[in-house]
Design a protein around this motif. Structure first.
Motif, mmCIF file in Angstrom:
data_model
loop_
_atom_site.group_PDB
_atom_site.id
_atom_site.type_symbol
_atom_site.label_atom_id
_atom_site.label_comp_id
_atom_site.label_asym_id
_atom_site.label_seq_id
_atom_site.Cartn_x
_atom_site.Cartn_y
_atom_site.Cartn_z
ATOM 1 N N LEU A 19 0.821 -1.203 0.000
ATOM 2 C CA LEU A 19 0.000 0.000 0.000
ATOM 3 C C LEU A 19 0.860 1.260 0.000
ATOM 4 O O LEU A 19 0.602 2.190 -0.777
ATOM 5 C CB LEU A 19 -0.934 -0.006 1.213
ATOM 6 N N VAL A 20 1.899 1.296 0.813
ATOM 7 C CA VAL A 20 2.767 2.473 0.874
ATOM 8 C C VAL A 20 3.523 2.658 -0.437
ATOM 9 O O VAL A 20 3.599 3.769 -0.980
ATOM 10 C CB VAL A 20 3.746 2.368 2.072
ATOM 11 N N THR A 54 -7.203 -5.596 3.043
ATOM 12 C CA THR A 54 -8.575 -6.029 3.317
ATOM 13 C C THR A 54 -8.601 -7.499 3.716
ATOM 14 O O THR A 54 -9.297 -7.886 4.665
ATOM 15 C CB THR A 54 -9.471 -5.805 2.081
ATOM 16 N N GLY A 55 -7.830 -8.316 3.025
ATOM 17 C CA GLY A 55 -7.767 -9.741 3.357
ATOM 18 C C GLY A 55 -7.183 -9.998 4.728
ATOM 19 O O GLY A 55 -7.673 -10.844 5.481
ATOM 20 N N HIS A 92 -7.949 -11.302 10.520
ATOM 21 C CA HIS A 92 -7.857 -10.972 11.944
ATOM 22 C C HIS A 92 -9.229 -11.038 12.613
ATOM 23 O O HIS A 92 -9.376 -11.593 13.694
ATOM 24 C CB HIS A 92 -7.269 -9.576 12.144
ATOM 25 N N VAL A 93 -10.250 -10.471 11.955
ATOM 26 C CA VAL A 93 -11.591 -10.477 12.518
ATOM 27 C C VAL A 93 -12.135 -11.901 12.614
ATOM 28 O O VAL A 93 -12.686 -12.294 13.640
ATOM 29 C CB VAL A 93 -12.536 -9.591 11.658
ATOM 30 N N VAL A 141 3.280 5.836 -3.014
ATOM 31 C CA VAL A 141 4.463 6.633 -3.370
ATOM 32 C C VAL A 141 4.680 6.617 -4.885
ATOM 33 O O VAL A 141 4.948 7.658 -5.496
ATOM 34 C CB VAL A 141 5.710 6.105 -2.625
ATOM 35 N N LEU A 142 4.571 5.458 -5.489
ATOM 36 C CA LEU A 142 4.741 5.346 -6.937
ATOM 37 C C LEU A 142 3.422 5.670 -7.634
ATOM 38 O O LEU A 142 2.352 5.402 -7.101
ATOM 39 C CB LEU A 142 5.167 3.927 -7.312
ATOM 40 N N PRO A 143 3.508 6.215 -8.812
ATOM 41 C CA PRO A 143 2.259 6.507 -9.544
ATOM 42 C C PRO A 143 1.723 5.245 -10.248
ATOM 43 O O PRO A 143 1.479 5.245 -11.456
ATOM 44 C CB PRO A 143 2.682 7.585 -10.541
ATOM 45 N N ASP A 144 1.552 4.172 -9.506
ATOM 46 C CA ASP A 144 1.095 2.909 -10.096
ATOM 47 C C ASP A 144 -0.173 2.447 -9.377
ATOM 48 O O ASP A 144 -0.112 1.955 -8.246
ATOM 49 C CB ASP A 144 2.194 1.851 -9.968
ATOM 50 N N PRO A 145 -1.315 2.594 -9.996
ATOM 51 C CA PRO A 145 -2.561 2.215 -9.335
ATOM 52 C C PRO A 145 -2.696 0.699 -9.124
ATOM 53 O O PRO A 145 -3.405 0.261 -8.228
ATOM 54 C CB PRO A 145 -3.657 2.739 -10.269
ATOM 55 N N GLY A 146 -1.976 -0.081 -9.898
ATOM 56 C CA GLY A 146 -2.043 -1.532 -9.743
ATOM 57 C C GLY A 146 -1.453 -1.996 -8.418
ATOM 58 O O GLY A 146 -2.006 -2.858 -7.736
ATOM 59 N N VAL A 147 -0.322 -1.410 -8.034
ATOM 60 C CA VAL A 147 0.314 -1.763 -6.766
ATOM 61 C C VAL A 147 -0.558 -1.289 -5.605
ATOM 62 O O VAL A 147 -0.723 -1.984 -4.601
ATOM 63 C CB VAL A 147 1.736 -1.164 -6.673
ATOM 64 N N THR A 148 -1.140 -0.087 -5.741
ATOM 65 C CA THR A 148 -2.037 0.422 -4.704
ATOM 66 C C THR A 148 -3.239 -0.491 -4.549
ATOM 67 O O THR A 148 -3.647 -0.814 -3.424
ATOM 68 C CB THR A 148 -2.505 1.848 -5.048
ATOM 69 N N LEU A 149 -3.820 -0.928 -5.642
ATOM 70 C CA LEU A 149 -4.974 -1.829 -5.596
ATOM 71 C C LEU A 149 -4.600 -3.158 -4.940
ATOM 72 O O LEU A 149 -5.354 -3.674 -4.105
ATOM 73 C CB LEU A 149 -5.515 -2.066 -7.008
ATOM 74 N N CYS A 150 -3.448 -3.693 -5.285
ATOM 75 C CA CYS A 150 -2.988 -4.939 -4.644
ATOM 76 C C CYS A 150 -2.794 -4.744 -3.145
ATOM 77 O O CYS A 150 -3.142 -5.624 -2.345
ATOM 78 C CB CYS A 150 -1.681 -5.419 -5.280
#
Length: 87
Positions: free
Chosen positions: A55-56, A75-76, A81-82, A60-69
């Motif tokens: 996520l970080v 989320t997983g 944990h829950v 930082v990088l302009p890559d939406p694919g890494v952010t989505l991953c």
């Protein structure tokens, strides 16, 4: 069908297992897998670190694919944990 010799050998193994590791013997008798909390906790912490790192790096990088991953992985791990605390 097992022979008499095979049955006696299996009984010896069963008695030995009950003496050496009664928790494992009970789990095998009940058909449940023994829970390894230390391994599960270590794996879950590792996955938390990987998810936050993705996520970080994605932010930082302009890559939406890494952010989505990173978002999906985070989320997983939150869901895990829950679910783990409800059991």
């Amino acid at each position: 069908m097992l022979s008499h010799h095979d049955r006696t050998e299996l009984e010896k193994i069963e008695r030995s297992l009950e003496l050496s590791d009664p928790d494992l013997a009970t789990a095998l008798r009940d058909g449940k897998r023994p829970k390894s909390r230390a391994l599960r906790s270590t794996l879950l912490i590792f996955l938390d670190v990987v998810a936050v790192t993705l996520l970080v790096v994605g932010l930082v990088l302009p890559d939406p694919g890494v952010t989505l991953c990173g978002i999906i992985a985070l989320t997983g791990t939150v869901w895990t944990h829950v679910a783990r605390h409800r059991v």
